[in-house]
Motif scaffolding. Sequence first.
Motif, PDB file in Angstrom:
ATOM      1  N   TYR A  58      52.139  43.711  48.525  1.00 21.97           N
ATOM      2  CA  TYR A  58      52.941  43.881  47.330  1.00 21.97           C
ATOM      3  C   TYR A  58      54.173  42.983  47.491  1.00 21.97           C
ATOM      4  N   THR A 108      55.311  43.175  41.864  1.00 19.93           N
ATOM      5  CA  THR A 108      53.927  43.079  41.418  1.00 19.93           C
ATOM      6  C   THR A 108      53.011  43.625  42.499  1.00 19.93           C
ATOM      7  N   GLY A 124      48.423  41.398  40.888  1.00 19.55           N
ATOM      8  CA  GLY A 124      49.214  40.903  39.767  1.00 19.55           C
ATOM      9  C   GLY A 124      48.933  41.635  38.477  1.00 19.55           C
ATOM     10  N   THR A 182      52.971  45.280  37.045  1.00 22.02           N
ATOM     11  CA  THR A 182      54.285  44.675  37.253  1.00 22.02           C
ATOM     12  C   THR A 182      55.379  45.681  36.901  1.00 22.02           C
ATOM     13  N   SER A 205      54.862  36.906  38.229  1.00 20.23           N
ATOM     14  CA  SER A 205      53.438  36.601  38.262  1.00 20.23           C
ATOM     15  C   SER A 205      53.092  36.122  39.668  1.00 20.23           C
TER      16      SER A 205
END
Length: 123
Positions: free
Chosen positions: A33, A51, A55, A58, A71
């Motif tokens: 993470y 994130t 991904g 979020t 991202s």
Amino acid sequence: QVQLVESGGGLAQAGGSLRLSCAASGRTFSNYYISWFRQAPGKEREFVSATNWAGTNTYYADSAKGRFTISRDNAKNTVYLQMNSLKPEDTAVYYCAASRQGIGRVPQSYAYWGQGTQVTVPS
């Protein structure tokens, strides 16, 4: 273990944009993470965004919602923080951090840190 290197900081005008990058070494980057924190002079380090490993989930601090986008590209071992509509109060050193345990909003949740990149938005 994973090693992190941030880049992309600099000077931006209020209302402008910057994209920060967090490049990671290690073949198991996708297991981690990743979060972004920031620390302004005289203030504690604060959570900005995070994130999960894919991904797909979020998280954002209230100060970042609607302006920042996190991202990740696991093929490139990189996480990005796109920062738009920058404000003077966004001025800080920005750090990325990694954890295999999950996402936390306190620095103590993270075992691995980059060296930070300075973002300055003059008033």
